[in-house]
Design a protein around this motif. Structure first.
Motif, PDB file in Angstrom:
ATOM      1  N   GLY B  66      24.768  12.876  27.485  1.00  0.00           N
ATOM      2  CA  GLY B  66      25.134  12.108  28.686  1.00  0.00           C
ATOM      3  C   GLY B  66      23.903  11.602  29.405  1.00  0.00           C
ATOM      4  O   GLY B  66      22.908  11.242  28.774  1.00  0.00           O
ATOM      5  N   ASN B  67      23.958  11.623  30.715  1.00  0.00           N
ATOM      6  CA  ASN B  67      22.882  11.079  31.528  1.00  0.00           C
ATOM      7  C   ASN B  67      21.826  12.163  31.753  1.00  0.00           C
ATOM      8  O   ASN B  67      22.125  13.223  32.282  1.00  0.00           O
ATOM      9  N   PHE B  68      20.584  11.918  31.342  1.00  0.00           N
ATOM     10  CA  PHE B  68      19.567  12.966  31.483  1.00  0.00           C
ATOM     11  C   PHE B  68      18.173  12.351  31.496  1.00  0.00           C
ATOM     12  O   PHE B  68      17.978  11.196  31.154  1.00  0.00           O
ATOM     13  N   GLN B  69      17.205  13.144  31.911  1.00  0.00           N
ATOM     14  CA  GLN B  69      15.801  12.752  31.811  1.00  0.00           C
ATOM     15  C   GLN B  69      15.140  13.626  30.745  1.00  0.00           C
ATOM     16  O   GLN B  69      15.619  14.718  30.446  1.00  0.00           O
ATOM     17  N   THR B  70      14.034  13.137  30.189  1.00  0.00           N
ATOM     18  CA  THR B  70      13.301  13.949  29.213  1.00  0.00           C
ATOM     19  C   THR B  70      11.805  13.728  29.386  1.00  0.00           C
ATOM     20  O   THR B  70      11.380  12.793  30.071  1.00  0.00           O
TER      21      THR B  70
END
Lengths: 392, 392
Positions: B66-70
């Motif tokens: 889904g919606n995430f930062q990395t």
């Protein structure tokens, strides 16, 4: 009840049809390059043409005539008379005007290089050499060849239960530029069955969908694709079911022969797609497989690279799921619904299937009942060699 | 006002980004086959993935989050982790779980052979060799190559009128299986621009349409196609117009580099289609040309066979007319609106254009204002050689 008995006389199998091929000096070395198909009696015509927007002059010439009967088809190879504008049309008129008076409403069909005016004088002079009493179907079939390495002919005597019979015979040319939406192909079919024009047209269109339109060599569609079916009704008999069966069998045979003769092809592959959402989606998948360069080169390398098949199925646009897909080379299942069991033993088995000149690759999408069968070939060095230097 | 200044540091050009490549023994001879891209700060991500229904495990894994930062991307070549089902997904989880604790929400990307479980242990062991303080963009770009014959990198410092600046840098891999609907390609782009996720996503999608989606090597679409854009906002500055211009320039360059490196390709051809009914129809024509086997083999043979171009335009499905079409090889017009003037002199001129490593073929359909530019290559013996025997 009916029986299809194969006969050898190709496009002359039907009563009252004559055909021959001559050399007009279009090909080198006095090879035959012009053919005719003639019937003393006038014929009804059914036809299917290319969907290419740059349809060649002979096709535009034919269509401009509207509804008509004919007893003569003139065919040349080596020059397509395509992209030749109004001049191309008037060249045809001039050529056809020189034919003997027994010829009525003649039509012309051409195949070869695009964008060069047709050598009108050579054709007119050579048409004078035609002997309309000749039954030389093989000479005609040879004359219409371009990059074909063998001629393509097929004919049946169709024996009906009441003892009567009629004939259907055909010749075709096509080797490259063969595509699911027709092909760079010409096919001339003659019959003495007493069939109406409208019925003949409907049957021809139906048969085209699963034969010529299911055959692919390189995914290109030509300016000249033509299938013409002439009936002179000389047998005075007819049976719709038998007629359609015979016509379909002939066209399927010729379609597969064209693929087998695909430029540089070493393998004829039948793509049997089942379990698709519907028949239309099965057709999309089957044609995507037969057109995929990566699949075609893997075939040439006899490499059972089922991953490329799965990827092509997935890229086709049709509904498909990794966990529902099953792929087989003949009876060797290489992938089944998410299970990975492709080991060295299985690879050897699948590779041995691929060594055959003709085999089936089956893809079951596991979704519903849609089916379609398409015909394709491999792509090897020879294709490049033939096509990198066709004109010269 | 802004200025794009090319810099050499590829995917490490942007502030705070690190990258390197190592060998995990997936390729032979200790060649680099694993790469990372790392940022100390967390990054917003924009992405475009393949439309292939058999999307590989890394893509399904990414989408499931889904919606995430990395702040970390792990990339391997030689194995696509495609058609590997749930096992393929859990393999990724296991691999990513072993990464250092400074890594947050890592993602994985793979390219290579389809249908074989990923060599998990080799990858886990080799990931331990990563030194996250390294700025070795070229090593990373080399590690992600498969059949590529050269690595593909491009980066700009974008200088704004107020004296501030940001960077965009990228690396890509792709040589075969490149298709107008994405490609067998991976592309990783990093930026320190302070751009929002939604704006970055919109710009990335727009740029893809006219760059990677306009490039074709063989018309196949892969299971693994990925374009990923990471922003860590370290520059604290941004200008939408400049950002889009720089991103488009980088992606166009990489797309053309992939085509130039097309398997066995000797020529990079730009198909410039104008005068179509609308842009969508121009795109259909341009992509049909870049995918046509007959056009591609004619290019390889340096044969200015404009008839095949006309035929492909006609077969594309787009509205087209023989008497409105104009075809040119660079500035050598070979066919104009029904006029046939292609003689030996003209053929020699057109053939000399085709001897160049890169040139433009223009088709004006003469109907309305639709335009599209696509990138293609020729198809020669080498393509067959590479693809007939890829796995072994």
């Amino acid at each position: 009840m009916y029986k299809l008995v194969e006969v050898k006389s190709g496009v002359c199998a039907a009563e009252g049809f004559f055909a021959d091929g001559v050399s007009a000096g279009l090909k080198s070395g006095n090879a035959k390059d012009m053919a005719f198909v003639y019937s003393q009696e006038m014929c009804e015509i059914a036809s299917v043409f290319t969907t290419n927007k740059m349809a060649a002059a002979p096709i535009r010439h034919f269509k401009a005539k509207g509804n008509f009967q004919t007893n003569f088809v003139l065919i040349n190879s080596k020059n397509a008379n395509a992209m030749t504008g109004k001049a191309g049309i008037s060249d045809i008129d001039e050529i056809l005007a020189t034919l003997p008076t027994c010829v009525s409403n003649p039509v012309m069909s051409s195949t070869g290089v695009i964008g060069v005016r047709i050598p009108k004088e050579k054709i007119i002079q050579s048409a004078k050499l035609f002997d309309l009493s000749q039954c030389e179907p093989h000479a005609a079939a040879t004359a219409i060849m371009t990059t074909d390495s063998f001629s393509k002919e097929k004919a049946f005597r169709v024996e009906l239960a009441d003892g009567s019979s009629f004939h259907i015979g055909a010749m075709a040319k096509g080797a490259g530029m063969i595509n699911p939406a027709m092909a760079t192909m010409l096919c001339f079919i003659t019959t003495d069955a007493k069939v109406s024009k409208s019925e003949m047209q409907a049957i021809l269109e139906r048969a085209t969908l699963t034969t010529f339109n299911a055959a692919s060599v390189d995914g290109d569609t030509s300016t000249n694709d033509t299938v013409m079916l002439l009936s002179n009704a000389q047998s005075d008999t007819y049976n719709a079911e038998a007629f359609e069966a015979a016509l379909h069998e002939i066209m399927r045979f010729l379609a597969r022969e064209m693929v087998r003769d695909g430029e540089g092809a070493t393998k004829l592959v039948t793509y049997n797609v089942t379990g698709a959402k519907d028949d239309a989606e099965a057709e999309i998948v089957a044609k995507a497989l037969s057109n995929s360069l990566l699949v075609k080169t893997a075939l040439y390398g006899e490499d059972p690279n089922w991953g490329r098949i799965a990827s092509t199925v997935g890229a086709s646009g049709a509904e498909a799921y990794e966990e529902k897909l099953t792929i087989s080379f003949e009876d060797v299942c290489v992938y089944k619904k998410g299970e990975l069991f492709f080991d060295a033993t299985m690879e050897a088995k699948a590779a041995s299937v691929m060594k055959k000149g003709s085999f089936t690759i089956s893809c079951d999408l596991g979704i519903a009942d849609g089916v379609f069968e398409a015909y394709g070939c491999d792509l090897g060095y020879k294709y490049v060699e033939i096509n990198a230097d066709y004109r010269t």
